[in-house]
Motif scaffolding. Sequence first.
Motif, PDB file in Angstrom:
ATOM      1  N   GLN A 220       3.895   9.951  -7.559  1.00 14.22           N
ATOM      2  CA  GLN A 220       4.869  10.177  -8.716  1.00 14.22           C
ATOM      3  C   GLN A 220       4.247   9.911  -9.895  1.00 14.22           C
ATOM      4  O   GLN A 220       4.735   9.971 -10.882  1.00 14.22           O
ATOM      5  CB  GLN A 220       5.986   9.241  -8.529  1.00 14.22           C
ATOM      6  CG  GLN A 220       6.847   9.505  -7.149  1.00 14.22           C
ATOM      7  CD  GLN A 220       8.048   8.450  -6.890  1.00 14.22           C
ATOM      8  OE1 GLN A 220       8.089   7.306  -7.583  1.00 14.22           O
ATOM      9  NE2 GLN A 220       8.765   8.860  -6.011  1.00 14.22           N
ATOM     10  N   ASN A 221       3.111   9.177 -10.038  1.00 12.42           N
ATOM     11  CA  ASN A 221       2.365   8.970 -11.250  1.00 12.42           C
ATOM     12  C   ASN A 221       3.245   8.136 -12.404  1.00 12.42           C
ATOM     13  O   ASN A 221       3.450   8.344 -13.457  1.00 12.42           O
ATOM     14  CB  ASN A 221       1.858  10.103 -11.967  1.00 12.42           C
ATOM     15  CG  ASN A 221       0.735   9.879 -13.242  1.00 12.42           C
ATOM     16  OD1 ASN A 221       0.144   8.690 -12.965  1.00 12.42           O
ATOM     17  ND2 ASN A 221       0.427  10.889 -13.870  1.00 12.42           N
TER      18      ASN A 221
ATOM     19  N   THR B 199       0.789  -1.226   0.083  1.00 11.86           N
ATOM     20  CA  THR B 199      -0.029   0.095  -0.099  1.00 11.86           C
ATOM     21  C   THR B 199       0.829   1.044  -0.133  1.00 11.86           C
ATOM     22  O   THR B 199       0.641   2.246  -0.519  1.00 11.86           O
ATOM     23  CB  THR B 199      -0.883  -0.152   1.064  1.00 11.86           C
ATOM     24  OG1 THR B 199      -1.593  -1.324   1.254  1.00 11.86           O
ATOM     25  CG2 THR B 199      -1.821   1.215   1.380  1.00 11.86           C
ATOM     26  N   ALA B 200       2.098   1.313   0.893  1.00 12.78           N
ATOM     27  CA  ALA B 200       2.817   2.220   0.766  1.00 12.78           C
ATOM     28  C   ALA B 200       3.463   2.488  -0.459  1.00 12.78           C
ATOM     29  O   ALA B 200       3.535   3.615  -1.156  1.00 12.78           O
ATOM     30  CB  ALA B 200       4.100   2.144   1.775  1.00 12.78           C
ATOM     31  N   ARG B 201       3.797   1.420  -1.135  1.00 20.56           N
ATOM     32  CA  ARG B 201       4.512   1.596  -2.692  1.00 20.56           C
ATOM     33  C   ARG B 201       3.486   2.196  -3.500  1.00 20.56           C
ATOM     34  O   ARG B 201       3.715   2.838  -4.748  1.00 20.56           O
ATOM     35  CB  ARG B 201       5.019   0.150  -2.964  1.00 20.56           C
ATOM     36  CG  ARG B 201       6.374  -0.450  -2.356  1.00 20.56           C
ATOM     37  CD  ARG B 201       6.951  -1.442  -2.919  1.00 20.56           C
ATOM     38  NE  ARG B 201       7.204  -1.522  -4.459  1.00 20.56           N
ATOM     39  CZ  ARG B 201       7.302  -2.346  -5.098  1.00 20.56           C
ATOM     40  NH1 ARG B 201       7.697  -3.458  -4.546  1.00 20.56           N
ATOM     41  NH2 ARG B 201       7.811  -2.031  -6.351  1.00 20.56           N
ATOM     42  N   LEU B 202       2.174   1.699  -3.510  1.00 24.01           N
ATOM     43  CA  LEU B 202       1.003   2.069  -4.473  1.00 24.01           C
ATOM     44  C   LEU B 202       0.681   3.692  -4.244  1.00 24.01           C
ATOM     45  O   LEU B 202       0.648   4.385  -5.098  1.00 24.01           O
ATOM     46  CB  LEU B 202      -0.214   1.406  -3.995  1.00 24.01           C
ATOM     47  CG  LEU B 202      -1.616   1.991  -4.464  1.00 24.01           C
ATOM     48  CD1 LEU B 202      -1.565   1.465  -6.056  1.00 24.01           C
ATOM     49  CD2 LEU B 202      -2.710   1.376  -3.748  1.00 24.01           C
ATOM     50  N   VAL B 203       0.813   4.041  -2.852  1.00 20.40           N
ATOM     51  CA  VAL B 203       0.614   5.487  -2.830  1.00 20.40           C
ATOM     52  C   VAL B 203       1.931   6.267  -3.216  1.00 20.40           C
ATOM     53  O   VAL B 203       1.702   7.063  -4.119  1.00 20.40           O
ATOM     54  CB  VAL B 203       0.638   6.080  -1.436  1.00 20.40           C
ATOM     55  CG1 VAL B 203       0.640   7.478  -0.924  1.00 20.40           C
ATOM     56  CG2 VAL B 203      -0.568   5.274  -0.898  1.00 20.40           C
TER      57      VAL B 203
END
Length: 117
Positions: free
Chosen positions: A42-43, A33-37
């Motif tokens: 950063q798009n 989830t942290a990586r997803l955010v």
Amino acid sequence: MTMEHFRYIMEIVGTGIDGIGVFIIIGGALVATARLVLHRVQNTGNYYSLYRQDVGRAILLGLEFLIAGDIIRTVVVAPTIQNVLSLGLIVLIRTFLSLSLQLEIEGKLPWRREVPH
């Protein structure tokens, strides 16, 4: 050391391994989830696909630990025919889940290797 004492220790070990499996799944989901955010902010890249892969890998690894904990507790602590049959069903279901997740994550079954060109 008596057999009862040994079984008690193995019950604790099996439960501890189960706990590690749950921790891996929860920790992996939090890291994913942290990586997803981060990817979303950063798009960069296909963040949804990466998120699903990260969560799937965490679940796969956690399932391995959960199966190990079940095996230890069933075979060592209470090896009755009913418990062994229950273990077999649990392992069968979890193996199916693992194969399904592996196929979903990598797009191929684990025994299918890429042929180098």
